[in-house]
Motif scaffolding. Structure first.
Motif, short mmCIF file in Angstrom:
data_model
loop_
_atom_site.label_atom_id
_atom_site.label_comp_id
_atom_site.label_asym_id
_atom_site.label_seq_id
_atom_site.Cartn_x
_atom_site.Cartn_y
_atom_site.Cartn_z
N ARG A 107 2.16 -37.85 31.29
CA ARG A 107 1.96 -39.03 31.89
C ARG A 107 2.98 -39.85 32.05
O ARG A 107 3.61 -40.12 30.99
CB ARG A 107 0.68 -39.78 31.52
CG ARG A 107 0.01 -40.67 32.36
CD ARG A 107 -1.35 -41.41 31.69
NE ARG A 107 -1.90 -42.37 32.60
CZ ARG A 107 -2.69 -43.35 32.22
NH1 ARG A 107 -3.33 -43.08 31.16
NH2 ARG A 107 -3.11 -44.08 33.08
N ALA A 108 3.48 -40.29 33.23
CA ALA A 108 4.59 -41.29 33.36
C ALA A 108 4.35 -42.66 33.78
O ALA A 108 3.62 -42.76 34.62
CB ALA A 108 5.57 -40.39 34.49
N PHE A 109 5.19 -43.32 33.48
CA PHE A 109 5.29 -45.00 33.56
C PHE A 109 6.69 -45.11 33.83
O PHE A 109 7.10 -46.03 33.06
CB PHE A 109 4.58 -45.84 32.72
CG PHE A 109 2.94 -45.52 32.47
CD1 PHE A 109 1.95 -45.86 33.28
CD2 PHE A 109 2.56 -44.40 31.44
CE1 PHE A 109 0.77 -45.51 32.96
CE2 PHE A 109 1.23 -44.16 31.35
CZ PHE A 109 0.43 -44.74 32.01
N VAL A 110 7.31 -44.60 34.80
CA VAL A 110 8.73 -44.87 34.94
C VAL A 110 9.45 -45.68 36.02
O VAL A 110 8.73 -45.38 37.24
CB VAL A 110 9.37 -43.34 35.04
CG1 VAL A 110 10.61 -43.30 35.13
CG2 VAL A 110 8.87 -42.55 33.59
N MET A 111 10.32 -46.48 36.02
CA MET A 111 11.01 -46.97 36.97
C MET A 111 12.52 -46.51 37.12
O MET A 111 12.91 -46.88 38.27
CB MET A 111 11.04 -48.76 36.67
CG MET A 111 9.73 -49.14 36.51
SD MET A 111 8.67 -48.94 38.10
CE MET A 111 9.36 -50.19 39.06
N ASP A 112 13.06 -46.10 35.99
CA ASP A 112 14.36 -45.41 36.04
C ASP A 112 14.42 -44.07 35.56
O ASP A 112 14.31 -44.06 34.44
CB ASP A 112 15.48 -46.45 35.27
CG ASP A 112 16.83 -45.95 35.46
OD1 ASP A 112 17.01 -44.91 35.80
OD2 ASP A 112 17.68 -46.70 35.10
N ARG A 113 14.61 -43.04 36.38
CA ARG A 113 14.42 -41.77 35.73
C ARG A 113 15.62 -41.29 34.84
O ARG A 113 15.52 -40.23 33.97
CB ARG A 113 14.37 -40.88 36.82
CG ARG A 113 13.13 -40.85 37.73
CD ARG A 113 12.90 -39.80 38.70
NE ARG A 113 14.11 -39.85 39.74
CZ ARG A 113 14.10 -39.19 40.60
NH1 ARG A 113 13.13 -38.13 40.79
NH2 ARG A 113 15.07 -39.27 41.47
N HIS A 114 16.67 -42.04 34.83
CA HIS A 114 17.73 -41.71 33.99
C HIS A 114 17.84 -42.60 32.68
O HIS A 114 18.61 -42.16 31.60
CB HIS A 114 19.07 -42.35 34.82
CG HIS A 114 19.37 -41.70 35.81
ND1 HIS A 114 19.56 -40.24 35.94
CD2 HIS A 114 19.40 -42.07 37.24
CE1 HIS A 114 19.38 -39.92 37.25
NE2 HIS A 114 19.54 -41.07 37.75
#
Length: 169
Positions: A126-133
């Motif tokens: 499950r992702a809660f991401v704003m910057d994939r890096h």
């Protein structure tokens, strides 16, 4: 121990996807508004509804507590417990953890990367991401979570400190 707050800044790819998608949706709505098809109002509203709903799922930040990770959204907070049956097993900074992932359900870049994803490396998560890096991977009993705090190393340190998880490098 007090809760620790972490910002969730937008990455370049999220900014680019969000700006271009927003312009496209606004252009579609404007085109229908200016057209002579007065009976068709839903095509005018649908792109605006999509933008509004996706904006609600934007991740504003994370709060690390002794028993859970709180994901702050625009209007609510998602609580992800890591105590008891959902025991936290590991946490580590892993830049580009989402690389090669397939979205199973959720948002793939309109104001956030959120939902269920799968990759060979992480399995289902499950992702809660704003910057994939700038990603951090949390492994709990039975599930994996990926987040993107402003400082992954500080986030990992705080999670280990408040959860009592031993430093695993």
């Amino acid at each position: 121990m007090p809760a620790k707050e972490h910002r969730a800044p937008w990455g370049r790819s999220l900014i680019l996807i969000s700006v271009l998608s927003s312009l496209l949706c606004l252009g579609i709505s404007t085109g229908f508004a200016l057209s002579r098809h007065s009976g068709l109002r839903w095509p005018l509203l649908l792109p605006l509804v999509v933008l509004a709903v996706c904006a609600l799922f934007t991740v504003r930040g994370y709060v690390v507590t002794a028993d859970a990770l709180l994901v702050r959204r625009l209007l609510w907070t998602t609580r992800l417990p890591w105590a008891g049956a959902a025991a936290l097993q590991s946490v580590h900074a892993e830049p580009d953890a989402m690389r090669g992932s397939m979205r199973l359900w959720g948002n793939g870049g309109l104001y956030a990367f959120t939902g269920l994803f799968r990759s060979k490396k992480l399995g289902r998560y499950r992702a809660f991401v704003m910057d994939r890096h700038r990603t951090v991977v949390l492994r709990l009993a039975g599930r994996t979570i990926v987040v993107s705090p402003a400082s992954p190393q500080d986030f990992v340190r705080d999670v280990r400190q408040v959860s009592g998880l031993a430093d695993s490098g």
